[in-house]
Design an enzyme around this catalytic site. Structure first.
Site, PDB file in Angstrom:
ATOM      1  CD  GLU A  94      -3.085  -0.832   0.173  1.00 16.85           C
ATOM      2  OE1 GLU A  94      -3.145   0.277  -0.393  1.00 16.85           O
ATOM      3  OE2 GLU A  94      -3.854  -1.776  -0.089  1.00 16.85           O
ATOM      4  CB  SER A 365     -50.680 -26.625  23.832  1.00 14.61           C
ATOM      5  OG  SER A 365     -51.450 -27.595  23.139  1.00 14.61           O
TER       6      SER A 365
END
Length: 692
Positions: A94, A365
């Site tokens: 870089e 239920s």
């Protein structure tokens, strides 16, 4: 001759004048440059984009997550906690002259300017590492002259205000490595499951190559591209003398062990809760998306990170990561309405649907306690009420329609009371109950408990056929846990702006009494039987070491466990997004997750019994007849009732003044329980020891 001298003298004066002018301009330029540098040094850098992101905090003020348009995952680390190989690889590919320049690569800039002028557009750049950091922190990535000018200014300021190591550290913590990972630590954990300090040369070269094209060079997306880029990085490291050619070749040949995509997790905690808060902030508080992403807000929430971790651990242990089966877990403090934990699915990266909020699931239920609460409060049903559990055809709507429910596995228990019906989840008893009190009364009760989904007032409502969300179920059960007092679910407590000013404060809400406390307590005691011998939740009873009440629920496509302690009301759901049928093993996942979560979340909280309110009585009954247990009765069971609804007739048909004596108040009720002679589960024995 004189004329020539005069001309020469004039030219000399003009030259001197030009020299003086140029010198003045040079001096002024130097002064302006110095003034500009002083100004840049004295001027604060703008707030970094990551610092402008609003923060989400838990109930203890600990940061849970940040709001950002990109959904950033970031774990900042110090430079010394990053592998030197990664640092060298990044600089090699870089910015090789990073430690030699002052933020700008003059030769590179010159080349880029010539190319840009030739094409009359911003087609090339020559960014140093510092320039990239300035762009990532403060600017967009658009290619305009204005943006480049600002970038140059911020680059100069960064170089003035920070050391090279500090800039490098900021860069490595800020740069994007793909798949939502910002910074080398987040990337290292995501790709390799290790810290950035542990990266070897091959891994470092692989990661250092990704930021140039996070999607194109991702080893998860394009392994060939990633390996080609790794080779370039290694060659660059050889060029600058950081490694030898032999070391580069060995690193390139190394077989890398990537973390499986199925195991990748978001770095941030509670991502589903974060999204829920974003929705609340925008839709209910009127805070804009832009303000959330860039307003620097602090949003204080009710979430408890310790409880949240217990929820995430329970889901991780209870779910199969390779299956498409999904889940949801949400837990509320019944005393305050505060949402303490929320897990909307088993893997946020793979599925962002928050199933806690899904209103398309039938509770089965698990809905029955809401109906039984309506029946108990109306006093049309008591703990001793008996119905015959047998195949039954029910007629309704003025006998124009019929409904024939069945029990799971076609198992019918004959004449049973309410405690037995709840424990065994008997469907016939449930429909008998709703037929007796009317479906409309059940709908009204559900609404008073906070359920807002549409409920159909039909007999099948007793079996939970109307879809509701897990959040609604946890909220409804929290009312029962709180003795009939309702506190609406709360998630956001306070919002402050970047200056610390309060812009929202949750209103002080008083608990609303929506259910008779005695009815809520009686139902709670009945629901405890779900975790005792013969109950549908009995298989997790050994995991839970405290008083707990709850109800399981199973349909063809959904499995539920909803329950509560005095401190937490929790709903767990399991099912498929596609709505396909669940297997028996799928349906058994909800209860263990509920049990593990409850115990882990409350590990530091001593077990507490449910407080007994006024107007509750406790008497011994004959389970077979539902009458008071007289001297001639073979069996007896201590049962709780709302005062005035307890049976008065003994099983022998005569009133027994001794056996029917009421015992009001918590102390007398609990001592009655302690004198019970029938065989109990280990948990009831523990409760008897506790209260004595």
């Amino acid at each position: 001759m004189t004329q020539h001298r005069q001309k020469t003298r004039k030219r000399g004066f003009r030259l001197l004048k030009w020299i003086k002018s140029l010198s003045l301009l040079a001096v002024l330029g130097i002064i302006a440059m110095i003034a500009g540098l002083v100004y840049l040094y004295a001027t604060s850098l703008p707030l970094a984009d990551s610092d402008r992101n609003s923060r989400l905090l838990d109930s203890q003020g600990e940061v849970i997550a940040t709001f950002s348009a990109g959904g950033k995952d970031s774990v900042p680390v110090q430079l010394q906690d990053i592998s030197p190989d990664l640092v060298n690889a990044t600089l090699a590919v870089e910015d090789r002259k990073f430690y030699d320049h002052y933020g700008f690569d003059i030769q590179g800039v010159g080349r880029a300017v010539l190319v840009n002028l030739q094409h009359m557009e911003m087609s090339q750049g020559a960014s140093t590492l510092t320039q990239q950091l300035a762009r990532n922190l403060y600017l967009s990535h658009e290619k305009t002259w204005t943006r480049k000018a600002k970038e140059a200014m911020y680059t100069a300021q960064l170089e003035m205000k920070y050391s090279k190591d500090e800039i490098l550290q900021m860069y490595l913590n800020e740069i994007y490595y793909g798949h939502g990972a910002y910074g080398i630590e987040a990337a290292s954990r995501m790709y390799f499951g290790k810290s950035a300090k542990q990266l070897d040369l091959a891994e470092s070269a692989m990661l250092a190559g990704i930021p140039k094209g996070p999607t194109y060079y991702s080893p998860y997306n394009h392994m060939k591209n990633a390996k080609d880029r790794q080779k370039i990085v290694l060659a660059a490291m050889v060029d600058i003398g950081k490694i030898t050619k032999a070391e580069a070749d060995k690193a390139y040949e190394e077989m890398l062990s990537f973390k499986p995509e199925s195991e990748r997790k978001t770095v941030e905690s509670a991502p589903y809760f974060r999204d829920y808060i974003r929705s609340l902030a925008v839709k209910e508080l009127g805070i804009s998306e832009a303000m959330l992403d860039h307003g620097g807000l602090n949003i204080y929430t009710t979430l408890d990170l310790r409880v949240q971790k217990a929820a995430e651990d329970a889901v991780a242990k209870g779910m199969d990561p390779s299956s498409e089966l999904e889940t949801a877990l949400v837990s509320i403090d019944p005393r305050t309405g505060y949402i303490k934990a929320m897990v909307g699915g088993k893997n946020y990266r793979n599925n962002q649907i928050n199933h806690v909020l899904a209103t398309t699931r039938q509770p089965g239920s698990a809905f029955k306690p809401i109906m039984y609460l309506a029946a108990l409060e109306s006093k049309e049903l008591t703990s001793a009420s008996i119905f015959n559990s047998e195949p039954t055809l029910f007629h309704y709507d003025n006998d124009r329609k019929t409904y024939k429910p069945g029990n799971f596995g076609d198992k019918y228990l004959g004449e049973i009371d309410l405690r037995q019906a709840i424990a065994a989840s008997d469907n016939i008893y449930a429909v008998n109950t709703i037929m007796q009190i009317g479906p409309e009364q059940v709908v009204d009760m559900a609404k008073s408990l906070g359920i807002t989904s549409n409920l159909s007032a039909v007999p099948s409502l007793a079996l939970g056929t109307s879809p509701v969300s897990p959040l609604e179920m946890a909220s409804a059960f929290s009312v029962i846990a709180a003795g009939g007092q309702r506190m609406p679910p709360v998630a956001i407590l306070q919002v402050t702006d970047a200056a610390g000013r309060v812009i929202y404060e949750a209103p002080q809400t008083k608990a609303e009494n929506v259910v008779e406390p005695a009815a809520a307590y009686v139902l709670t005691r009945l629901m405890e039987s779900v975790f005792e011998n013969g109950g549908t939740g009995n298989r997790v009873a050994t995991t839970i070491k405290r008083p707990v009440a709850g109800k399981t629920g199973t349909t063809n496509t959904d499995a539920w466990m909803v329950g509560f302690t005095p401190e937490l009301s929790t709903a767990v759901w399991v099912g498929y997004d596609q709505g396909k049928a669940i297997s028996t093993s799928d349906g058994r996942r909800a209860a263990p997750m509920f049990a593990q979560f409850t115990e882990q979340a409350l590990a530091s909280v001593p077990p507490k019994i449910f407080p007994v309110p006024d107007h509750v009585v406790s008497v011994y009954i004959d389970p077979e007849s539902g009458k008071l247990a007289g001297n001639g009765c073979e069996e007896k069971r201590l049962e709780v009732f709302i005062d005035g609804t307890e049976p008065t007739e003994t099983c022998s048909g005569k009133t027994n003044d001794t056996d029917s004596k009421k015992n009001e108040g918590s102390h007398e009720v609990q001592n009655q329980e302690g004198m019970q002679e029938e065989k109990h589960s280990w948990w009831r024995d523990f409760k008897r020891w506790w209260v004595e």
